[in-house]
Scaffold this motif. Structure first.
Motif, short mmCIF file in Angstrom:
data_model
loop_
_atom_site.label_atom_id
_atom_site.label_comp_id
_atom_site.label_asym_id
_atom_site.label_seq_id
_atom_site.Cartn_x
_atom_site.Cartn_y
_atom_site.Cartn_z
N HIS A 154 -4.52 -10.96 -6.28
CA HIS A 154 -5.35 -9.79 -6.01
C HIS A 154 -4.96 -8.63 -6.93
N PRO A 155 -5.86 -7.69 -7.15
CA PRO A 155 -5.64 -6.66 -8.17
C PRO A 155 -4.61 -5.60 -7.79
N THR A 156 -4.23 -4.83 -8.80
CA THR A 156 -3.36 -3.66 -8.62
C THR A 156 -4.20 -2.41 -8.85
N ILE A 157 -4.14 -1.49 -7.90
CA ILE A 157 -4.86 -0.22 -7.98
C ILE A 157 -3.81 0.88 -8.09
N ASN A 197 -0.55 5.42 -4.58
CA ASN A 197 -0.66 6.60 -3.72
C ASN A 197 -2.00 7.32 -3.93
N ASN A 198 -2.49 7.92 -2.84
CA ASN A 198 -3.66 8.80 -2.89
C ASN A 198 -4.89 8.08 -3.45
N VAL A 199 -5.14 6.90 -2.94
CA VAL A 199 -6.31 6.10 -3.34
C VAL A 199 -7.39 6.27 -2.28
N LYS A 200 -8.63 6.38 -2.74
CA LYS A 200 -9.78 6.51 -1.84
C LYS A 200 -10.74 5.36 -2.11
N ILE A 201 -11.09 4.63 -1.05
CA ILE A 201 -11.95 3.45 -1.16
C ILE A 201 -13.10 3.60 -0.17
N TYR A 202 -14.31 3.37 -0.68
CA TYR A 202 -15.50 3.46 0.18
C TYR A 202 -15.88 2.09 0.76
N GLN A 203 -16.87 2.11 1.63
CA GLN A 203 -17.27 0.91 2.37
C GLN A 203 -17.71 -0.23 1.46
N GLY A 204 -17.46 -1.45 1.91
CA GLY A 204 -17.96 -2.63 1.21
C GLY A 204 -17.16 -3.07 0.01
N VAL A 205 -16.03 -2.42 -0.26
CA VAL A 205 -15.22 -2.77 -1.43
C VAL A 205 -14.38 -4.01 -1.14
N VAL A 228 -10.36 6.24 -7.30
CA VAL A 228 -11.47 6.26 -6.35
C VAL A 228 -12.35 5.04 -6.63
N ILE A 229 -12.65 4.29 -5.57
CA ILE A 229 -13.49 3.09 -5.71
C ILE A 229 -14.70 3.27 -4.80
N TYR A 230 -15.89 3.33 -5.40
CA TYR A 230 -17.09 3.61 -4.62
C TYR A 230 -17.68 2.34 -3.99
N ALA A 231 -18.67 2.54 -3.15
CA ALA A 231 -19.16 1.51 -2.23
C ALA A 231 -19.58 0.22 -2.93
N ILE A 286 0.84 -1.20 0.00
CA ILE A 286 0.00 0.00 0.00
C ILE A 286 0.87 1.24 0.00
N GLY A 287 0.59 2.17 -0.91
CA GLY A 287 1.33 3.41 -1.01
C GLY A 287 0.89 4.44 0.01
N GLN A 288 1.20 5.69 -0.24
CA GLN A 288 0.94 6.76 0.71
C GLN A 288 -0.47 7.33 0.52
N GLY A 289 -1.00 7.88 1.60
CA GLY A 289 -2.25 8.63 1.53
C GLY A 289 -3.47 7.80 1.21
N LEU A 290 -3.60 6.62 1.83
CA LEU A 290 -4.79 5.79 1.62
C LEU A 290 -5.90 6.24 2.56
N PHE A 291 -7.11 6.46 2.01
CA PHE A 291 -8.28 6.81 2.82
C PHE A 291 -9.38 5.80 2.56
N LEU A 292 -9.81 5.12 3.60
CA LEU A 292 -10.91 4.16 3.52
C LEU A 292 -12.13 4.83 4.13
N ASP A 293 -12.92 5.49 3.29
CA ASP A 293 -14.03 6.31 3.76
C ASP A 293 -15.13 5.42 4.35
N HIS A 294 -15.52 5.68 5.57
CA HIS A 294 -16.45 4.86 6.36
C HIS A 294 -15.79 3.52 6.69
N GLY A 295 -15.34 2.79 5.69
CA GLY A 295 -14.46 1.65 5.92
C GLY A 295 -15.10 0.30 6.12
N THR A 296 -16.26 0.24 6.73
CA THR A 296 -16.84 -1.04 7.13
C THR A 296 -16.93 -2.01 5.96
#
Length: 290
Positions: A223-226, A198-206, A231-234, A176-186
């Motif tokens: 497993h995949p490469t991002i 770097n600077n990837v944003k992932i929402y819940q349920g991904v 940005v990956i939505y819920a 995992i690179g820098q600046g990962l945000f798992l929004d809500h996360g569950t």
């Protein structure tokens, strides 16, 4: 009317003997459990951020004393989980301690990404103290240090302890690179051989998962490469070791992706207009609809 339970000591001894016999089939069992791994993890997080410390250190000497205590505890645990390599324990523990400032910097970037990416965030302190993303990713970064030292069991216990608390499942072997945000996360799942830029944003349920769970594929990238700035939505599911999500792409909610997409793509279900509602947004040339 309650009946008094009659205990048959002879029968209980037979049960106890049977349990002991079954326990012996596991061989030597390391003297560690998940709660101890969690306590160790929380002590490390308290060294990274005063906000996370149960008792905040007041001087460098106090931090030094806690580091010495942490190193001793880690050495003991390493000898438990890898007894045949106990001579490596001191070196691993020292390298782990020396890497903590770098980890603190990385987690600060993760926390800042959450601050920048969530308009509901009130302050950096709030993000560090309250956001499950920061706790889960910080736990991953600490456990990942031990993965790179070929330490068995302990990194997974640390990751699963964080999973229990946050609902975020990050295998400590992921990259995992820098600046990962798992929004809500569950219910986010990140597999062992996933690579996140770097600077990837992932929402819940991904889920960043594998197409196959055959044991023979254990040492294969499953497993995949991002890539950066994705940005990956819920509830999106992205599977497969050959699947690459190109830089700057947006993966819409609820999609199922098993093939690579080029940089700058948008992947989504085809919109369907309802009578009385506005027309769907026109598709772009780089849209993928499924």
């Amino acid at each position: 009317m309650n009946k008094t339970l009659k205990i048959n000591p002879s029968a209980l001894f037979d049960v106890a003997s049977g349990l002991i016999e079954r326990q012996r089939s596991y061989g030597a069992v390391p003297d560690i459990h998940m709660e101890e791994a969690g306590l160790f993890l929380d002590e490390c997080l308290g060294l990274l951020f005063p906000q996370m410390a149960r008792q905040r250190p007041k001087s460098p000497r106090e931090v030094e004393a806690r580091l010495i205590q942490m190193i001793g505890k880690l050495r003991y645990t390493l000898c438990e989980v890898m007894p045949e390599q106990c001579t490596r324990a001191e070196g691993i523990a020292m390298r782990f301690a020396m890497a903590l400032p770098k980890i603190a910097d990385q987690v600060r970037l993760d926390a800042q990404a959450a601050m920048d990416g969530d308009p509901a965030a009130g302050s950096l302190d709030e993000v560090i103290l309250a956001y499950p993303s920061v706790y889960a990713v910080a736990s991953y970064r600490l456990a990942n240090l031990l993965v790179h030292e070929d330490v068995p069991l302990l990194p997974r216990l640390m990751g699963e302890y964080a999973h229990r608390l946050t609902g975020i499942d990050i295998n400590p072997g992921a990259t995992i690179g820098q600046g990962l945000f798992l929004d809500h996360g569950t219910a986010i799942v990140i597999g062992e051989s996933a690579i996140i830029g770097n600077n990837v944003k992932i929402y819940q349920g991904v889920t960043l998962g594998a197409l196959s769970v055959k044991r023979t594929l254990r040492h294969v990238k499953r497993h995949p490469t991002i890539e950066d700035d994705v940005v990956i939505y819920a509830n999106a599911t992205i599977l497969g070791g050959d699947t690459v999500i190109g830089r700057g792409s947006v993966i819409g909610g609820n999609v199922w992706v098993t093939k690579s997409v080029p940089p700058g793509s948008r992947v989504m279900y085809r919109s369907v207009g309802w009578q009385g509602l506005s027309e769907p947004e026109p598709e772009r040339a780089d849209d993928f609809t499924i």
